[in-house]
Design a protein around this motif. Sequence first.
Motif, PDB file in Angstrom:
ATOM      1  N   SER A  11     -12.369  47.628   4.472  1.00  0.00           N
ATOM      2  CA  SER A  11     -11.717  46.698   3.552  1.00  0.00           C
ATOM      3  C   SER A  11     -12.745  46.001   2.670  1.00  0.00           C
ATOM      4  O   SER A  11     -13.824  45.620   3.126  1.00  0.00           O
ATOM      5  N   LEU A  12     -12.408  45.848   1.396  1.00  0.00           N
ATOM      6  CA  LEU A  12     -13.220  45.074   0.461  1.00  0.00           C
ATOM      7  C   LEU A  12     -12.447  43.806   0.120  1.00  0.00           C
ATOM      8  O   LEU A  12     -11.453  43.847  -0.601  1.00  0.00           O
ATOM      9  N   SER A  13     -12.890  42.683   0.662  1.00  0.00           N
ATOM     10  CA  SER A  13     -12.203  41.413   0.410  1.00  0.00           C
ATOM     11  C   SER A  13     -12.968  40.630  -0.653  1.00  0.00           C
ATOM     12  O   SER A  13     -14.138  40.296  -0.478  1.00  0.00           O
ATOM     13  N   VAL A  14     -12.295  40.366  -1.762  1.00  0.00           N
ATOM     14  CA  VAL A  14     -12.934  39.736  -2.917  1.00  0.00           C
ATOM     15  C   VAL A  14     -12.026  38.644  -3.470  1.00  0.00           C
ATOM     16  O   VAL A  14     -10.814  38.841  -3.602  1.00  0.00           O
ATOM     17  N   ALA A  15     -12.610  37.501  -3.812  1.00  0.00           N
ATOM     18  CA  ALA A  15     -11.876  36.423  -4.477  1.00  0.00           C
ATOM     19  C   ALA A  15     -12.162  36.499  -5.974  1.00  0.00           C
ATOM     20  O   ALA A  15     -13.321  36.572  -6.388  1.00  0.00           O
ATOM     21  N   THR A  48     -12.918  29.821  -6.084  1.00  0.00           N
ATOM     22  CA  THR A  48     -13.088  31.080  -5.355  1.00  0.00           C
ATOM     23  C   THR A  48     -14.227  31.004  -4.340  1.00  0.00           C
ATOM     24  O   THR A  48     -14.178  31.644  -3.283  1.00  0.00           O
ATOM     25  N   SER A  49     -15.259  30.212  -4.651  1.00  0.00           N
ATOM     26  CA  SER A  49     -16.408  30.135  -3.740  1.00  0.00           C
ATOM     27  C   SER A  49     -16.022  29.540  -2.387  1.00  0.00           C
ATOM     28  O   SER A  49     -16.674  29.819  -1.373  1.00  0.00           O
ATOM     29  N   ALA A  50     -14.955  28.736  -2.351  1.00  0.00           N
ATOM     30  CA  ALA A  50     -14.514  28.159  -1.076  1.00  0.00           C
ATOM     31  C   ALA A  50     -14.049  29.257  -0.123  1.00  0.00           C
ATOM     32  O   ALA A  50     -14.274  29.174   1.092  1.00  0.00           O
ATOM     33  N   LEU A  51     -13.416  30.294  -0.657  1.00  0.00           N
ATOM     34  CA  LEU A  51     -12.974  31.406   0.184  1.00  0.00           C
ATOM     35  C   LEU A  51     -14.171  32.178   0.733  1.00  0.00           C
ATOM     36  O   LEU A  51     -14.137  32.675   1.859  1.00  0.00           O
ATOM     37  N   GLY A  55     -15.531  32.361   4.815  1.00  0.00           N
ATOM     38  CA  GLY A  55     -15.546  33.676   5.440  1.00  0.00           C
ATOM     39  C   GLY A  55     -14.287  34.486   5.233  1.00  0.00           C
ATOM     40  O   GLY A  55     -14.098  35.520   5.872  1.00  0.00           O
ATOM     41  N   VAL A  56     -13.425  34.037   4.318  1.00  0.00           N
ATOM     42  CA  VAL A  56     -12.181  34.769   4.047  1.00  0.00           C
ATOM     43  C   VAL A  56     -12.475  36.047   3.268  1.00  0.00           C
ATOM     44  O   VAL A  56     -11.820  37.072   3.454  1.00  0.00           O
ATOM     45  N   VAL A  57     -13.475  35.982   2.380  1.00  0.00           N
ATOM     46  CA  VAL A  57     -13.854  37.136   1.566  1.00  0.00           C
ATOM     47  C   VAL A  57     -15.355  37.373   1.705  1.00  0.00           C
ATOM     48  O   VAL A  57     -16.104  36.499   2.146  1.00  0.00           O
ATOM     49  N   MET A  58     -15.786  38.564   1.301  1.00  0.00           N
ATOM     50  CA  MET A  58     -17.204  38.908   1.367  1.00  0.00           C
ATOM     51  C   MET A  58     -17.908  38.719   0.026  1.00  0.00           C
ATOM     52  O   MET A  58     -19.139  38.745  -0.045  1.00  0.00           O
ATOM     53  N   LEU A 183     -19.337  33.013 -15.622  1.00  0.00           N
ATOM     54  CA  LEU A 183     -18.957  33.530 -14.313  1.00  0.00           C
ATOM     55  C   LEU A 183     -20.157  34.136 -13.587  1.00  0.00           C
ATOM     56  O   LEU A 183     -21.057  34.704 -14.216  1.00  0.00           O
ATOM     57  N   TYR A 184     -20.124  34.016 -12.272  1.00  0.00           N
ATOM     58  CA  TYR A 184     -21.187  34.536 -11.411  1.00  0.00           C
ATOM     59  C   TYR A 184     -20.561  35.386 -10.310  1.00  0.00           C
ATOM     60  O   TYR A 184     -19.394  35.204  -9.950  1.00  0.00           O
ATOM     61  N   TRP A 185     -21.361  36.284  -9.795  1.00  0.00           N
ATOM     62  CA  TRP A 185     -20.965  37.103  -8.650  1.00  0.00           C
ATOM     63  C   TRP A 185     -21.733  36.601  -7.439  1.00  0.00           C
ATOM     64  O   TRP A 185     -22.960  36.634  -7.406  1.00  0.00           O
ATOM     65  N   GLN A 186     -21.002  36.087  -6.460  1.00  0.00           N
ATOM     66  CA  GLN A 186     -21.635  35.675  -5.212  1.00  0.00           C
ATOM     67  C   GLN A 186     -21.142  36.578  -4.090  1.00  0.00           C
ATOM     68  O   GLN A 186     -19.949  36.906  -4.027  1.00  0.00           O
ATOM     69  N   GLN A 187     -22.054  36.964  -3.217  1.00  0.00           N
ATOM     70  CA  GLN A 187     -21.697  37.823  -2.088  1.00  0.00           C
ATOM     71  C   GLN A 187     -22.580  37.496  -0.898  1.00  0.00           C
ATOM     72  O   GLN A 187     -23.627  36.865  -1.034  1.00  0.00           O
ATOM     73  N   TRP A 188     -22.104  37.921   0.268  1.00  0.00           N
ATOM     74  CA  TRP A 188     -22.910  37.746   1.466  1.00  0.00           C
ATOM     75  C   TRP A 188     -24.253  38.444   1.279  1.00  0.00           C
ATOM     76  O   TRP A 188     -24.331  39.543   0.729  1.00  0.00           O
ATOM     77  N   ARG A 189     -25.300  37.815   1.766  1.00  0.00           N
ATOM     78  CA  ARG A 189     -26.640  38.398   1.666  1.00  0.00           C
ATOM     79  C   ARG A 189     -26.844  39.348   2.854  1.00  0.00           C
ATOM     80  O   ARG A 189     -27.418  38.987   3.882  1.00  0.00           O
ATOM     81  N   LEU A 190     -26.319  40.560   2.694  1.00  0.00           N
ATOM     82  CA  LEU A 190     -26.382  41.571   3.747  1.00  0.00           C
ATOM     83  C   LEU A 190     -26.912  42.880   3.171  1.00  0.00           C
ATOM     84  O   LEU A 190     -26.748  43.154   1.981  1.00  0.00           O
ATOM     85  N   GLN A 191     -27.522  43.684   4.025  1.00  0.00           N
ATOM     86  CA  GLN A 191     -27.879  45.041   3.628  1.00  0.00           C
ATOM     87  C   GLN A 191     -26.659  45.916   3.876  1.00  0.00           C
ATOM     88  O   GLN A 191     -26.345  46.272   5.012  1.00  0.00           O
ATOM     89  N   SER A 192     -25.951  46.223   2.812  1.00  0.00           N
ATOM     90  CA  SER A 192     -24.691  46.950   2.938  1.00  0.00           C
ATOM     91  C   SER A 192     -24.492  47.819   1.709  1.00  0.00           C
ATOM     92  O   SER A 192     -24.431  47.308   0.583  1.00  0.00           O
TER      93      SER A 192
END
Length: 216
Positions: A11-15, A48-51, A55-58, A183-192
């Motif tokens: 699943s790709l969860s995006v706000a 959107t950053s609150a989600l 942890g609701v979205v990645m 607008l900015y793109w924020q995402q979890w800092r993971l190797q994925s």
Amino acid sequence: PVEGGPPRMASLSVAVNADSLATWVLPALVPLAEQFRLDLHREDQDHTSALLRDGVVMAAVTSQAQPLPGCSSTLLGAMRYRPMASPRFLARWFPRGVGAAALHRAPVVVFDRKDDLQHAYLRRRTHGRADPPSHHVPSSADFCTAIRLGVGWGMLPDLQSREPETAGELMDIDPGHGVDVVLYWQQWRLQSTTLDRLAAAVAQAATVHLIQPPSG
């Protein structure tokens, strides 16, 4: 899994804010939809950053530049919004042009109660003196339709308003007083590799559709 059943898909969860979703983000995600389940959460760009934080979205398209803890932040570009109305609405409510008194009387269309674009414009143009009647239309396409039909005026992104403006169905009520929403793109800092593919698809679309900062 049951033989012959649907394949398991990550699943790709995006706000995403509604206007981005309706104009440029969804087409960018189409190539990924064959391999991943899209779990899209519509929210105002200021929220959107609150989600993402909860942890609701990645990942999230957001107006917040400062990265959340554990996340990275990348500039996508800006969406330009202009105050638009139908020609008939403009003639009725702004016969002498846009001024504080007219803006106080003329009905305005607002997306929802988190949408501050219209009132931010009003505060800037009237020094906080305008408080017009508001109509709430919480759908990006229907929001544009309501303005086109003369329900009220509202701030529309150029990506959405250019076609009806060219057709003569919409007019800029106050030329030169648009608002750029960065607008900015924020995402979890993971190797994925999954997140990398998602980020690359969104970034490529942003380069095409959003206003980019001058190079150099």
